[in-house]
Design an enzyme around this catalytic site. Structure first.
Site, mmCIF file in Angstrom:
data_model
loop_
_atom_site.group_PDB
_atom_site.id
_atom_site.type_symbol
_atom_site.label_atom_id
_atom_site.label_comp_id
_atom_site.label_asym_id
_atom_site.label_seq_id
_atom_site.Cartn_x
_atom_site.Cartn_y
_atom_site.Cartn_z
ATOM 1 N N THR A 31 -12.113 76.206 81.775
ATOM 2 C CA THR A 31 -13.508 76.414 82.144
ATOM 3 C C THR A 31 -13.625 77.190 83.456
ATOM 4 O O THR A 31 -12.734 77.102 84.310
ATOM 5 C CB THR A 31 -14.209 75.044 82.293
ATOM 6 O OG1 THR A 31 -15.466 75.223 82.945
ATOM 7 C CG2 THR A 31 -13.391 74.064 83.131
ATOM 8 N N ASP A 32 -14.756 77.874 83.620
ATOM 9 C CA ASP A 32 -15.003 78.566 84.897
ATOM 10 C C ASP A 32 -15.137 77.569 86.048
ATOM 11 O O ASP A 32 -15.017 77.946 87.216
ATOM 12 C CB ASP A 32 -16.243 79.466 84.809
ATOM 13 C CG ASP A 32 -17.538 78.731 84.480
ATOM 14 O OD1 ASP A 32 -17.516 77.494 84.283
ATOM 15 O OD2 ASP A 32 -18.593 79.403 84.438
ATOM 16 N N GLU A 33 -15.379 76.294 85.727
ATOM 17 C CA GLU A 33 -15.575 75.296 86.789
ATOM 18 C C GLU A 33 -14.335 75.059 87.630
ATOM 19 O O GLU A 33 -14.428 74.508 88.722
ATOM 20 C CB GLU A 33 -16.013 73.945 86.195
ATOM 21 C CG GLU A 33 -17.418 73.966 85.680
ATOM 22 C CD GLU A 33 -18.051 72.580 85.606
ATOM 23 O OE1 GLU A 33 -17.636 71.677 86.349
ATOM 24 O OE2 GLU A 33 -18.964 72.431 84.791
ATOM 25 N N TYR A 41 -14.391 66.070 86.660
ATOM 26 C CA TYR A 41 -14.164 66.824 85.419
ATOM 27 C C TYR A 41 -13.366 68.094 85.703
ATOM 28 O O TYR A 41 -12.313 68.323 85.104
ATOM 29 C CB TYR A 41 -15.498 67.176 84.738
ATOM 30 C CG TYR A 41 -15.390 68.314 83.743
ATOM 31 C CD1 TYR A 41 -14.717 68.152 82.531
ATOM 32 C CD2 TYR A 41 -15.946 69.571 84.010
ATOM 33 C CE1 TYR A 41 -14.606 69.208 81.625
ATOM 34 C CE2 TYR A 41 -15.844 70.620 83.118
ATOM 35 C CZ TYR A 41 -15.174 70.434 81.916
ATOM 36 O OH TYR A 41 -15.049 71.480 81.031
ATOM 37 N N LYS A 82 -9.590 69.289 84.600
ATOM 38 C CA LYS A 82 -9.323 70.516 83.844
ATOM 39 C C LYS A 82 -8.313 71.392 84.600
ATOM 40 O O LYS A 82 -7.431 71.999 83.994
ATOM 41 C CB LYS A 82 -10.616 71.293 83.592
ATOM 42 C CG LYS A 82 -11.582 70.640 82.621
ATOM 43 C CD LYS A 82 -11.065 70.514 81.193
ATOM 44 C CE LYS A 82 -10.909 71.834 80.483
ATOM 45 N NZ LYS A 82 -10.517 71.639 79.051
HETATM 46 P P1 NAD Z 1 -17.281 68.326 73.454
HETATM 47 O O1 NAD Z 1 -17.392 67.189 74.404
HETATM 48 O O2 NAD Z 1 -18.449 68.728 72.620
HETATM 49 O O3 NAD Z 1 -16.069 68.061 72.454
HETATM 50 C C1 NAD Z 1 -14.852 67.508 72.843
HETATM 51 C C2 NAD Z 1 -14.106 67.074 71.583
HETATM 52 O O4 NAD Z 1 -12.828 66.571 71.982
HETATM 53 C C3 NAD Z 1 -14.797 65.947 70.807
HETATM 54 O O5 NAD Z 1 -14.765 66.232 69.437
HETATM 55 C C4 NAD Z 1 -13.967 64.723 71.141
HETATM 56 O O6 NAD Z 1 -13.985 63.749 70.108
HETATM 57 C C5 NAD Z 1 -12.588 65.340 71.308
HETATM 58 N N1 NAD Z 1 -11.699 64.522 72.142
HETATM 59 C C6 NAD Z 1 -11.974 63.973 73.368
HETATM 60 N N2 NAD Z 1 -10.910 63.285 73.806
HETATM 61 C C7 NAD Z 1 -9.940 63.414 72.869
HETATM 62 C C8 NAD Z 1 -8.610 62.943 72.770
HETATM 63 N N3 NAD Z 1 -8.056 62.187 73.740
HETATM 64 N N4 NAD Z 1 -7.893 63.275 71.679
HETATM 65 C C9 NAD Z 1 -8.436 64.031 70.694
HETATM 66 N N5 NAD Z 1 -9.698 64.484 70.731
HETATM 67 C C10 NAD Z 1 -10.441 64.192 71.808
HETATM 68 O O7 NAD Z 1 -16.768 69.550 74.337
HETATM 69 P P2 NAD Z 1 -17.083 71.117 74.239
HETATM 70 O O8 NAD Z 1 -18.293 71.423 75.025
HETATM 71 O O9 NAD Z 1 -16.971 71.567 72.829
HETATM 72 O O10 NAD Z 1 -15.844 71.678 75.057
HETATM 73 C C11 NAD Z 1 -14.627 71.999 74.391
HETATM 74 C C12 NAD Z 1 -13.634 72.521 75.405
HETATM 75 O O11 NAD Z 1 -14.178 73.659 76.052
HETATM 76 C C13 NAD Z 1 -13.308 71.524 76.526
HETATM 77 O O12 NAD Z 1 -11.938 71.655 76.819
HETATM 78 C C14 NAD Z 1 -14.155 71.990 77.694
HETATM 79 O O13 NAD Z 1 -13.542 71.638 78.908
HETATM 80 C C15 NAD Z 1 -14.159 73.487 77.457
HETATM 81 N N6 NAD Z 1 -15.320 74.224 77.969
HETATM 82 C C16 NAD Z 1 -16.589 73.841 77.646
HETATM 83 C C17 NAD Z 1 -17.676 74.613 78.072
HETATM 84 C C18 NAD Z 1 -19.087 74.250 77.734
HETATM 85 O O14 NAD Z 1 -20.007 74.834 78.319
HETATM 86 N N7 NAD Z 1 -19.352 73.334 76.812
HETATM 87 C C19 NAD Z 1 -17.443 75.753 78.846
HETATM 88 C C20 NAD Z 1 -16.131 76.098 79.154
HETATM 89 C C21 NAD Z 1 -15.077 75.348 78.691
HETATM 90 O O1 TDX Z 2 -30.102 66.534 83.113
HETATM 91 C C1 TDX Z 2 -29.627 67.546 83.642
HETATM 92 N N1 TDX Z 2 -30.328 68.169 84.634
HETATM 93 C C2 TDX Z 2 -29.894 69.278 85.281
HETATM 94 O O2 TDX Z 2 -30.565 69.796 86.177
HETATM 95 C C3 TDX Z 2 -28.360 68.124 83.240
HETATM 96 C C4 TDX Z 2 -27.552 67.478 82.159
HETATM 97 C C5 TDX Z 2 -27.926 69.243 83.904
HETATM 98 N N2 TDX Z 2 -28.645 69.796 84.910
HETATM 99 C C6 TDX Z 2 -28.102 70.983 85.610
HETATM 100 C C7 TDX Z 2 -26.724 70.776 86.207
HETATM 101 C C8 TDX Z 2 -26.093 72.146 86.101
HETATM 102 O O3 TDX Z 2 -26.435 72.921 87.250
HETATM 103 O O4 TDX Z 2 -27.946 72.020 84.641
HETATM 104 C C9 TDX Z 2 -26.739 72.777 84.864
HETATM 105 C C10 TDX Z 2 -25.883 72.691 83.625
HETATM 106 O O5 TDX Z 2 -25.427 71.352 83.522
HETATM 107 P P1 TDX Z 2 -24.454 70.867 82.343
HETATM 108 O O6 TDX Z 2 -25.055 71.232 81.034
HETATM 109 O O7 TDX Z 2 -24.092 69.447 82.606
HETATM 110 O O8 TDX Z 2 -23.211 71.855 82.522
HETATM 111 P P2 TDX Z 2 -22.222 72.129 83.767
HETATM 112 O O9 TDX Z 2 -22.166 70.984 84.689
HETATM 113 O O10 TDX Z 2 -22.584 73.470 84.323
HETATM 114 O O11 TDX Z 2 -20.822 72.202 82.966
HETATM 115 C C11 TDX Z 2 -20.748 72.911 81.712
HETATM 116 O O12 TDX Z 2 -20.164 74.157 81.870
HETATM 117 C C12 TDX Z 2 -18.785 74.198 82.109
HETATM 118 C C13 TDX Z 2 -20.019 72.099 80.645
HETATM 119 O O13 TDX Z 2 -20.602 70.833 80.499
HETATM 120 C C14 TDX Z 2 -18.557 71.996 80.943
HETATM 121 O O14 TDX Z 2 -17.889 71.336 79.886
HETATM 122 C C15 TDX Z 2 -18.020 73.385 81.104
HETATM 123 O O15 TDX Z 2 -16.676 73.334 81.480
#
Ligand code: NAD
Ligand code: TDX
Length: 340
Positions: free
Chosen positions: A126-128, A150, A154
């Site tokens: 992730t960019d985080e 988190y 990562k």
């Molecule tokens: P999500 O939370 O929707 O899905 C995570 C999945 O992983 C779920 O299906 C969960 O059951 C499974 N999981 C969790 N723990 C596990 C374990 N111990 N063994 C097997 N399966 C397990 O997450 P997402 O938003 O789809 O993110 C997927 C990946 O992308 C993550 O690695 C996250 O860090 C990364 N990522 C997410 C975002 C975003 O904005 N959502 C951005 C950048 C990177």
């Molecule tokens: O209730 C809320 N109110 C609010 O103001 C929530 C849930 C979020 N926010 C803000 C926090 C952040 O600045 O919105 C922005 C986005 O929040 P999230 O959706 O929780 O995402 P973020 O914390 O940016 O992280 C996401 O991007 C990077 C994903 O959840 C991560 O999995 C990914 O790695």
């Protein structure tokens, strides 16, 4: 590559990747390994459930015995690891599962690759991991500076991937994606949470002043980037997948309300997230130069389509918003909203 293990394939981005790969590469077998935590959902995989080149296995990536057995049974030659605990607010409440899955789980998968001679390991990061940046864009060789449990987990997972490449010569690659959005996104994250709450005329708890900036990437562009790196990425390399699409949270919230025709009075400014990163921004120069990848879905269209998907698929999210979800909601937002 013939048999690909997609871990976390029942989550938001993982399931989009599975749906994309099963269609695009009928010659590959896609095996999903997912623990089905609160965020894992087999409904996300309904579109592929009867495809002959798709299999599902329930299990934990931190369970070495299960991982090795599944890899051997399916003759796995590549692993793409999406499995993670993924929500920042939950990591602030209770980081334990984050360390277990996002660090130990990654190590277990890497060990399986080493022991069983699995050729490819692609890791979703992730960019985080870079932390916050006030101006400009992070490049792949900038230092990691994660600010919450988190992103620290990562970063730990990523460093283990790097170590296995350098020490054991595994062919690893890493992508660092920016904030991803689209259908099947668990309704705890900003966009799906606010869309589904606004549909029900409920308050939208915006943290702090809402001027924090996130860079939004459509899920299909994210999957396409992973596909390119999986097939063409160089061993040991890291690639950013940026959305080139920065918006303040308040602006995203206004857009959602406008699309739904709901009033701005639903917005409630609540107590900020501790350690809240101000701005995420990453450069796509490396992936563009090497493989001509860039995000190509126009944001307005993608956001509208996504909002419409939630309007038309209440069956998907209404059942999620019960039980554990409501307990989490109360802990995260109860006091914040009462004090707003
Ligand atoms: P999500 O939370 O929707 O899905 C995570 C999945 O992983 C779920 O299906 C969960 O059951 C499974 N999981 C969790 N723990 C596990 C374990 N111990 N063994 C097997 N399966 C397990 O997450 P997402 O938003 O789809 O993110 C997927 C990946 O992308 C993550 O690695 C996250 O860090 C990364 N990522 C997410 C975002 C975003 O904005 N959502 C951005 C950048 C990177
Ligand atoms: O209730 C809320 N109110 C609010 O103001 C929530 C849930 C979020 N926010 C803000 C926090 C952040 O600045 O919105 C922005 C986005 O929040 P999230 O959706 O929780 O995402 P973020 O914390 O940016 O992280 C996401 O991007 C990077 C994903 O959840 C991560 O999995 C990914 O790695």
């Amino acid at each position: 590559m013939k048999n690909i293990l997609v871990t976390g394939g029942a989550g938001f981005i993982g399931s989009a990747f599975v749906r994309y790969m099963v269609e695009k590469y009928p010659q590959y077998t896609i095996v999903v390994l997912d623990k089905l935590t609160y965020a894992g959902n087999l409904d996300n995989l309904l579109p592929v459930k009867d495809k002959p080149n798709y299999h599902f296995e329930r299990g934990d990536i931190a369970d070495a015995e299960a991982v090795e057995r599944i890899c051997q049974e399916h003759n796995i030659d590549a692993i793409v690891n999406f499995a993670a605990e993924s929500h920042v607010d939950r990591s602030i409440m209770n980081p334990n599962a984050f360390l277990q899955t996002d660090v130990v789980g990654v190590y277990v998968l890497l060990e399986a690759c080493r022991k069983l001679g699995i050729e490819r390991f692609h890791h979703i990061s992730t960019d985080e991991v870079y932390g916050s940046i006030d101006e400009g864009h992070f490049k792949e060789d900038d230092p990691l500076s994660p600010n919450n449990p988190y992103s620290a987990s990562k970063a730990g997972g990523e460093l283990m991937v790097r170590a296995y490449h350098v020490t054991h010569g595994l062919h690893t690659t890493i992508t660092r994606g920016s904030n991803t959005f689209g259908p099947y996104h668990y309704p705890e994250k900003l966009i799906p949470f606010f869309v589904t709450e606004a549909i029900d005329d409920r308050p939208l708890p915006l943290y702090g002043d809402g001027t924090q900036v996130r860079d939004w990437l459509y899920v299909e562009d994210h999957c396409r980037g992973v596909d390119i790196v999986l097939h063409q990425g160089a061993p040991g390399e890291v690639y950013n997948l940026g959305g080139e699409n920065e918006h303040q949270n308040i602006e995203i919230t206004h857009r959602i309300l406008d699309i739904l025709g709901k009033p701005r009075s639903l917005i409630k400014h609540v107590e900020d997230r501790p350690g809240h990163d101000r701005r995420y921004a990453i450069s796509n120069d490396k992936l563009r130069a090497h493989f001509n990848w860039s995000p190509d879905t126009p944001f307005e269209t993608a956001l509208e389509q996504t909002v419409r998907w939630y309007v038309e698929n209440e069956w998907w999210w209404r059942k999620i918003k019960s039980g554990e979800y409501l307990e989490y909601y109360k802990k995260q937002y109860g006091e914040r909203l009462a004090n707003a």
